[in-house]
Each structure stands twice: as C-alpha cells, then as structure tokens.
Design a protein around this motif. Structure first.
Motif: not given
Length: 122
Positions: A25-40, A70-76
């Motif tokens: 997910s996008a947050n301005g100039n940052y991106s958050s990667i969310k993993l299946a194990n809950g880590e971000e 504009k704010s998401l990339i998802v794993n299909h």
C-alpha cells in the motif's frame, strides 16, 4: 518465478519470496509491504517505484501482482472477495490471515472485470 523479490534503498534492504507478499500500500512517498505472516515493512519508495521494481524481477507472464488504483498492489493469489459498491476488497489464504482493504469503486470494478475475464479464458 525462481527467486526472492529484493527491495533496496539507501538505508534498507528487504528480500522476500513473492508468494509471501499479500499487498503493498502507498502512503505518500512510502510503501508498506504486508506479508502473509503478519509482518509489515515500510520502505522509502513510492508505489510506482515498487511496481516498476516488481515488474523487473518477475517473469513477463507472471501476473501475480495487480495494481489497484493509486494506492494498492495486491497479490492475485490471495483475492477472495471484491465488492465495488461497498468499496471493499478481502485478501486471505482462507486459513491464517484475512485483510479487508478499501479502494475506489472504479478501481474495484475494473479489477472485478479483469478477474472475470481472466477466469473465462481458462
């Protein structure tokens, strides 16, 4: 796809198997990667930069990662529910995690149509 995805900035490096990424997910100039194990993990990269890096690391026929608005990339592979009218998207492995996200109606409608088209071609 053979290897891990590698995201590197001047300050950090993240190396993860592509199947472990649920969404970015996008947050301005940052991106958050969310993993299946809950880590971000939060990276100092814009979502467009993340999208370009992913496309450079995966096989050309690998459509696993889909940009939504504009704010998401998802794993299909983790898409289980799309409701454009309620602006709701659910990503889950149907066992250990479930993430509810929101996106624009237009983006979710386009995603729904893309998935339906893809499934009808199989």
């Amino acid at each position: 796809m053979a290897g891990n995805l590698l995201f590197s900035t001047t300050a950090e490096l993240i190396r993860v198997p592509p199947g472990s990424i649920v969404y970015i997910s996008a947050n301005g100039n940052y991106s958050s990667i969310k993993l299946a194990n809950g880590e971000e993990f939060v990276l100092t990269l814009q979502l467009g930069q993340m999208e370009k890096r992913i496309s450079g690391m995966v096989a050309p026929d690998d459509n696993r990662f889909i940009r939504i608005g504009k704010s998401l990339i998802v794993n299909h592979d983790f898409l289980i529910f799309i409701n454009p009218a309620r602006q709701k998207l659910v990503l889950s492995d149907c066992r250990s995690f479930r993430y509810e996200l929101s996106a624009s109606r237009e983006a979710l409608k386009a995603l729904k149509e893309f998935i339906e088209q893809e499934e009808s071609e199989l």
